[in-house]
Each structure stands twice: as C-alpha cells, then as structure tokens.
Design a protein around this motif. Structure first.
Motif, mmCIF file in Angstrom:
data_model
loop_
_atom_site.group_PDB
_atom_site.id
_atom_site.type_symbol
_atom_site.label_atom_id
_atom_site.label_comp_id
_atom_site.label_asym_id
_atom_site.label_seq_id
_atom_site.Cartn_x
_atom_site.Cartn_y
_atom_site.Cartn_z
ATOM 1 N N PHE A 136 0.843 -1.237 -0.017
ATOM 2 C CA PHE A 136 0.091 -0.019 0.317
ATOM 3 C C PHE A 136 1.048 1.191 0.100
ATOM 4 O O PHE A 136 0.897 2.025 -0.812
ATOM 5 C CB PHE A 136 -0.771 -0.080 1.282
ATOM 6 N N TYR A 137 1.754 1.150 0.818
ATOM 7 C CA TYR A 137 2.480 2.401 0.891
ATOM 8 C C TYR A 137 3.551 2.581 -0.107
ATOM 9 O O TYR A 137 3.967 3.838 -0.577
ATOM 10 C CB TYR A 137 3.264 2.568 2.264
ATOM 11 N N SER A 138 4.061 1.458 -0.703
ATOM 12 C CA SER A 138 4.923 1.581 -2.051
ATOM 13 C C SER A 138 4.252 2.077 -3.127
ATOM 14 O O SER A 138 4.648 2.963 -3.826
ATOM 15 C CB SER A 138 5.385 0.173 -2.254
ATOM 16 N N LEU A 139 2.973 1.699 -3.090
ATOM 17 C CA LEU A 139 1.923 2.287 -4.435
ATOM 18 C C LEU A 139 1.812 3.852 -4.152
ATOM 19 O O LEU A 139 1.709 4.662 -5.119
ATOM 20 C CB LEU A 139 0.779 1.610 -4.312
ATOM 21 N N ILE A 140 1.755 4.340 -2.851
ATOM 22 C CA ILE A 140 1.315 5.766 -2.637
ATOM 23 C C ILE A 140 2.930 6.337 -2.973
ATOM 24 O O ILE A 140 2.669 7.548 -3.821
ATOM 25 C CB ILE A 140 1.534 5.929 -1.239
ATOM 26 N N VAL A 141 3.958 5.901 -2.586
ATOM 27 C CA VAL A 141 5.239 6.542 -3.061
ATOM 28 C C VAL A 141 5.422 6.734 -4.493
ATOM 29 O O VAL A 141 5.672 7.616 -5.171
ATOM 30 C CB VAL A 141 6.502 5.701 -2.382
ATOM 31 N N TRP A 142 4.763 5.483 -5.275
ATOM 32 C CA TRP A 142 4.923 5.429 -6.903
ATOM 33 C C TRP A 142 4.192 6.434 -7.228
ATOM 34 O O TRP A 142 4.661 6.977 -8.171
ATOM 35 C CB TRP A 142 4.655 3.766 -7.128
ATOM 36 N N GLY A 143 2.885 6.505 -6.768
ATOM 37 C CA GLY A 143 1.861 7.406 -7.248
ATOM 38 C C GLY A 143 2.665 9.024 -7.015
ATOM 39 O O GLY A 143 2.211 9.565 -8.152
ATOM 40 N N LEU A 144 3.105 9.327 -6.113
ATOM 41 C CA LEU A 144 3.767 10.598 -5.853
ATOM 42 C C LEU A 144 4.857 11.000 -6.683
ATOM 43 O O LEU A 144 4.780 11.885 -7.501
ATOM 44 C CB LEU A 144 4.116 10.702 -4.358
ATOM 45 N N LEU A 145 5.549 9.855 -7.249
ATOM 46 C CA LEU A 145 6.706 9.979 -8.258
ATOM 47 C C LEU A 145 6.055 10.205 -9.597
ATOM 48 O O LEU A 145 6.663 11.018 -10.337
ATOM 49 C CB LEU A 145 7.695 8.839 -8.221
ATOM 50 N N LYS A 146 5.087 9.552 -9.894
ATOM 51 C CA LYS A 146 4.455 9.742 -11.085
ATOM 52 C C LYS A 146 3.912 11.082 -11.039
ATOM 53 O O LYS A 146 3.714 11.791 -12.316
ATOM 54 C CB LYS A 146 3.423 8.598 -11.342
ATOM 55 N N ILE A 147 3.292 11.810 -9.978
ATOM 56 C CA ILE A 147 2.562 13.060 -10.152
ATOM 57 C C ILE A 147 3.475 14.010 -10.653
ATOM 58 O O ILE A 147 3.365 14.965 -11.144
ATOM 59 C CB ILE A 147 1.834 13.085 -9.063
ATOM 60 N N LYS A 148 4.543 13.613 -10.136
ATOM 61 C CA LYS A 148 5.853 14.786 -10.296
ATOM 62 C C LYS A 148 6.243 14.707 -11.741
ATOM 63 O O LYS A 148 6.412 15.774 -12.371
ATOM 64 C CB LYS A 148 6.931 14.439 -9.439
ATOM 65 N N LEU A 188 -7.478 9.655 0.904
ATOM 66 C CA LEU A 188 -6.339 10.771 0.227
ATOM 67 C C LEU A 188 -5.205 9.902 -0.267
ATOM 68 O O LEU A 188 -4.912 10.214 -1.138
ATOM 69 C CB LEU A 188 -6.040 11.852 1.454
ATOM 70 N N PHE A 189 -5.000 8.885 0.396
ATOM 71 C CA PHE A 189 -3.917 8.114 -0.096
ATOM 72 C C PHE A 189 -3.960 7.364 -1.758
ATOM 73 O O PHE A 189 -3.443 7.360 -2.403
ATOM 74 C CB PHE A 189 -3.369 6.930 0.805
ATOM 75 N N ILE A 190 -5.471 6.865 -1.385
ATOM 76 C CA ILE A 190 -5.740 6.317 -2.854
ATOM 77 C C ILE A 190 -5.704 7.354 -4.051
ATOM 78 O O ILE A 190 -5.461 6.730 -5.169
ATOM 79 C CB ILE A 190 -7.224 5.651 -2.675
ATOM 80 N N PHE A 191 -5.674 8.394 -3.916
ATOM 81 C CA PHE A 191 -5.655 9.481 -5.103
ATOM 82 C C PHE A 191 -4.242 9.193 -5.505
ATOM 83 O O PHE A 191 -4.013 9.397 -6.732
ATOM 84 C CB PHE A 191 -5.955 10.927 -4.558
ATOM 85 N N PHE A 192 -3.296 9.097 -4.774
ATOM 86 C CA PHE A 192 -1.922 9.063 -5.190
ATOM 87 C C PHE A 192 -1.523 7.525 -5.707
ATOM 88 O O PHE A 192 -0.699 7.471 -6.569
ATOM 89 C CB PHE A 192 -0.855 9.363 -4.095
ATOM 90 N N ILE A 193 -2.270 6.610 -5.473
ATOM 91 C CA ILE A 193 -2.109 5.466 -5.873
ATOM 92 C C ILE A 193 -2.672 5.132 -7.231
ATOM 93 O O ILE A 193 -1.801 4.496 -8.177
ATOM 94 C CB ILE A 193 -2.827 4.186 -5.084
ATOM 95 N N VAL A 194 -3.779 5.980 -7.431
ATOM 96 C CA VAL A 194 -4.527 5.775 -8.990
ATOM 97 C C VAL A 194 -3.607 6.774 -9.701
ATOM 98 O O VAL A 194 -3.957 6.754 -11.120
ATOM 99 C CB VAL A 194 -5.795 5.815 -8.747
ATOM 100 N N SER A 195 -2.917 7.627 -9.648
ATOM 101 C CA SER A 195 -2.622 8.719 -10.272
ATOM 102 C C SER A 195 -1.452 8.066 -11.239
ATOM 103 O O SER A 195 -0.882 6.986 -11.087
ATOM 104 C CB SER A 195 -1.917 9.750 -9.627
#
Length: 195
Positions: A136-148, A188-195
């Motif tokens: 779950f947290y790995s997907l959040i970090v991955w999503g944050l990096l993708k948003i960048k 809120l975390f899910i937003f970063f996962i799906v991005s």
C-alpha cells in the motif's frame, strides 16, 4: 460537565494523553505519577490548555518520543487484536510499542520472532498484514513520483493540497496515534495510488 468550553475532551486529552505521558517519558517517572502531579489541586474545568501545552514544551524530548511512537502506531499498526479475533486466533499478543521506545528495534524484533515461534498462525497473519501495508505505501510513493512527472499543472496543485491535508491530519493524531486515525487518510492516499 459544566465547563464553559467547546469541548472538555480536548483539555482531558491534552492533560492525560499528551502532557502527562511526555512528562512521564522525559522525567522517567510512572505515568500515574505524572498524571497526579499535573492534576494536583486544579479542577479540569478551571485548568488551562495553555498550561498543558507549556508542560509539553518543557518536556519536549518526551513529547517527541511520544509523537514518533504515535506515528509508528498510526502508520504501521493494524489493530492486530481485532484481526486476530476475527480469525478466532489467540489475541494475547504482547505490547511492542513500549519495548520499542525503551529497548529499540532489535529487542522488539527478537520479541516478534519468539511470539511467531510460539504461535505460527498469528505470525503468518502479522506477516500478511505487514506485506499489505508495505505494498500500500509503496504504491503511494510510486503515485507521488508519477505525479511529479504529470504534465497537468492542476493535478500537481491538487496534490499539494492533499499532501497538506495529510500532514495536518497526521500531526493532529500522532501523539495518541492509533491505526483508526488512518481511516480519514486512506481516501487521500488512494488518490496518489491511482495517479
């Protein structure tokens, strides 16, 4: 309660769950003694939240340790007792947070290994829950990096708003952290996962 305040609970939380534990940790005294010192001669209704904040500042090393342990409980805790009771497992698992604070992660690692040897089913459940959180947290970090890398400026702006809300919620709950405080953060975390 008769107190002229928006919520007596906030004063009670400041006194008993933030100021007293910070004093207890910082001055290396039992929590019951810290509560007695703070409560002595002052009615909660007449007491000041500012006094509790000052006590937390005076005992800031203890408060910092309390805050970090609350963050750990909130983010990597998973209400193990509830999960084990749902699976009809013996949920008499020892407390890991106090030993972590007092003896460090190696000591807690040894405790976990001993408990897993004693009750393998509980150990397997714990590993599965921890793996879920790691993914779950790995997907959040991955999503944050993708948003960048995302070209749309609006998405980046919305991300910063969400990150600010997450930081606010984390700081509000951390000293008395519990996995249930993570519930408002998950959408809120899910937003970063799906991005």
């Amino acid at each position: 309660s008769g107190c002229k305040t928006y919520s007596i609970k906030s004063k009670l939380n400041f006194r008993d769950w933030m100021a007293a534990p910070a004093m207890s940790i910082n001055q290396d005294i039992p929590l019951s003694e810290a509560k007695t010192i703070i409560r002595s001669g002052v009615d909660l209704c007449e007491d000041s939240t500012i006094r509790f904040l000052n006590l937390m500042l005076e005992n800031y090393p203890g408060y910092l340790r309390l805050h970090i342990s609350g963050l750990a409980s909130m983010f990597i805790g998973f209400d193990f007792d509830k999960w084990s009771s749902w699976f009809n497992l013996n949920n008499q698992y020892p407390d890991f947070w106090n030993p972590l604070l007092n003896h460090g992660p190696l000591f807690v690692g040894k405790m976990i290994i001993r408990e897993m040897i004693k009750t393998p089913k509980i150990g397997v459940l714990m590993i599965v829950l921890e793996m879920y959180q790691l993914i779950f947290y790995s997907l959040i970090v991955w999503g944050l990096l993708k948003i960048k890398q995302f070209p749309d400026k609006k998405v980046k702006e919305h991300s910063w708003v969400l990150i600010s809300i997450i930081v606010l919620l984390v700081n509000m709950a951390a000293p008395v952290g519990d996995p249930r405080f993570r519930v408002p953060l998950n959408p809120l975390f899910i937003f970063f996962i799906v991005s």
